[in-house]
Scaffold this motif. Structure first.
Motif, PDB file in Angstrom:
ATOM      1  N   ILE A  92      79.829 -33.232 -46.911  1.00 54.91           N
ATOM      2  CA  ILE A  92      78.795 -33.532 -45.933  1.00 54.91           C
ATOM      3  C   ILE A  92      79.479 -33.867 -44.610  1.00 54.91           C
ATOM      4  O   ILE A  92      80.499 -34.555 -44.588  1.00 54.91           O
ATOM      5  N   GLY A  93      78.923 -33.348 -43.510  1.00 60.38           N
ATOM      6  CA  GLY A  93      79.534 -33.608 -42.215  1.00 60.38           C
ATOM      7  C   GLY A  93      78.535 -33.437 -41.095  1.00 60.38           C
ATOM      8  O   GLY A  93      77.644 -32.591 -41.164  1.00 60.38           O
ATOM      9  N   GLY A  94      78.647 -34.259 -40.063  1.00 59.85           N
ATOM     10  CA  GLY A  94      77.722 -34.161 -38.935  1.00 59.85           C
ATOM     11  C   GLY A  94      78.088 -35.130 -37.836  1.00 59.85           C
ATOM     12  O   GLY A  94      79.259 -35.456 -37.624  1.00 59.85           O
ATOM     13  N   GLY A  95      77.076 -35.619 -37.130  1.00 56.62           N
ATOM     14  CA  GLY A  95      77.310 -36.509 -36.009  1.00 56.62           C
ATOM     15  C   GLY A  95      76.313 -37.642 -35.973  1.00 56.62           C
ATOM     16  O   GLY A  95      75.284 -37.611 -36.650  1.00 56.62           O
ATOM     17  N   GLN A  96      76.641 -38.665 -35.158  1.00 59.41           N
ATOM     18  CA  GLN A  96      75.771 -39.825 -35.037  1.00 59.41           C
ATOM     19  C   GLN A  96      75.775 -40.337 -33.603  1.00 59.41           C
ATOM     20  O   GLN A  96      76.744 -40.119 -32.855  1.00 59.41           O
ATOM     21  N   ILE A  97      74.679 -40.983 -33.219  1.00 59.35           N
ATOM     22  CA  ILE A  97      74.594 -41.702 -31.959  1.00 59.35           C
ATOM     23  C   ILE A  97      73.942 -43.044 -32.247  1.00 59.35           C
ATOM     24  O   ILE A  97      73.179 -43.185 -33.214  1.00 59.35           O
ATOM     25  N   GLY A  98      74.237 -44.051 -31.425  1.00 57.79           N
ATOM     26  CA  GLY A  98      73.652 -45.354 -31.687  1.00 57.79           C
ATOM     27  C   GLY A  98      73.889 -46.330 -30.565  1.00 57.79           C
ATOM     28  O   GLY A  98      74.523 -46.023 -29.546  1.00 57.79           O
ATOM     29  N   TYR A  99      73.382 -47.522 -30.779  1.00 58.09           N
ATOM     30  CA  TYR A  99      73.550 -48.608 -29.808  1.00 58.09           C
ATOM     31  C   TYR A  99      73.722 -49.917 -30.569  1.00 58.09           C
ATOM     32  O   TYR A  99      72.999 -50.191 -31.540  1.00 58.09           O
ATOM     33  N   ASP A 100      74.694 -50.729 -30.136  1.00 54.92           N
ATOM     34  CA  ASP A 100      74.932 -52.045 -30.715  1.00 54.92           C
ATOM     35  C   ASP A 100      74.788 -53.109 -29.639  1.00 54.92           C
ATOM     36  O   ASP A 100      75.089 -52.876 -28.455  1.00 54.92           O
ATOM     37  N   HIS A 101      74.358 -54.298 -30.058  1.00 60.03           N
ATOM     38  CA  HIS A 101      74.342 -55.450 -29.149  1.00 60.03           C
ATOM     39  C   HIS A 101      74.922 -56.635 -29.888  1.00 60.03           C
ATOM     40  O   HIS A 101      74.506 -56.954 -31.006  1.00 60.03           O
ATOM     41  N   GLN A 102      75.917 -57.282 -29.260  1.00 58.20           N
ATOM     42  CA  GLN A 102      76.631 -58.377 -29.911  1.00 58.20           C
ATOM     43  C   GLN A 102      76.142 -59.728 -29.409  1.00 58.20           C
ATOM     44  O   GLN A 102      76.000 -59.958 -28.208  1.00 58.20           O
TER      45      GLN A 102
END
Length: 266
Positions: A92-102
């Motif tokens: 399995i292979g692909g891509g990701q996008i996201g946002y983090d807040h600390q």
């Protein structure tokens, strides 16, 4: 297969440590007396995008019931298998996008990913006809063609390392087929069904991410996914000698994913 994937994930985490050290060494100034360390900003806040690659595996149950009396009798008598399973595995292979807040040491985030997969499996079960004692072949095939998720992330940051749990919506393209054959030696195909569809479900898991440099991080991640069951009408083929109308065969679609990834952090 399962042990191999676990080893790959472990090596991925271990390999990131010397790479990070090398990056810091490259950041030292060439002028004596003026060392300069590469910036490794340990804040996890912000947007990111990246790629991932790994493997999937899992055991999926298959349940078959008869539609009319003749078919019900065949299932109850063992001429058609009422319950079996198929092991699925693949890349399995692909891509990701996201946002983090600390927030101090805590990190909250949202991530979506989409991957193409070669996760598939096939199994043939041999049963015995109720009359005559001849062998009957029953072949099942189950494939997961794509898998995507939209998940929340909750993590604990320890400098360059982020440990996190994750969970949310999963969706994917599944393809299933069932083919029931008549008595040997002719093995005429008597009942058949094939179907592709999009289905939804959920995914949960966790992982660890390591910040190699200010804008680059690597991760190792585990996910368990469960999509909706898929029921096929395994219909009789006219003129094949099959009796009744056919069978209802229900396929599970669930499994485990182990993968490594890299993110660019903006």
């Amino acid at each position: 297969m399962n042990k191999m994937l676990l080893v790959i994930a472990g090596l991925g985490i271990a390999s990131s440590l010397p790479l990070a050290a090398t990056a810091e060494q490259m950041g030292q100034s060439a002028q004596p007396g003026y060392p300069r360390v590469l910036r490794t900003d340990t804040s996890w806040s912000g947007f990111y995008a990246g790629l991932n690659l790994g493997g999937g595996f899992g055991n999926n149950s298959i349940v078959t019931t008869g539609q009319v009396t003749a078919n019900v009798n065949n299932v109850n008598g063992g001429a058609r298998t009422p319950l079996t399973s198929v092991d699925r595995s693949g890349i399995i292979g692909g891509g990701q996008i996201g946002y983090d807040h600390q927030f101090q040491h805590f990190v909250l985030g949202l991530e979506t990913d989409l991957a193409g997969t070669g996760i598939s499996g096939q199994r043939t079960v041999v049963t015995t006809a109720l009359t005559g004692g001849a062998s009957l072949n029953n072949t099942f095939s189950s494939n997961l063609k794509s898998l995507g998720t939209v998940r929340g992330r909750v993590g604990l940051a320890a400098g360059r390392v982020l440990f996190y749990g994750t969970g949310g919506l999963a969706y994917g393209s599944t393809e299933s087929s069932a083919n029931f054959f008549g008595p040997s030696p002719t093995n005429v195909l008597q009942f058949t069904a094939n179907n592709s569809s999009m289905s939804t479900g959920y995914a949960v898991g966790g992982g660890a991410e390591y910040k190699m440099a200010r804008h680059l991080s690597t991760k190792a991640e585990y996910l368990y996914y469960k999509l909706e069951d898929q029921t096929l009408n395994v219909a009789v083929i006219a003129g094949s000698g099959g009796g009744g109308t056919g069978y209802n065969t229900t396929f599970q679609s669930k499994g485990n994913v182990l993968r490594l990834g890299a993110n660019y952090r903006f």
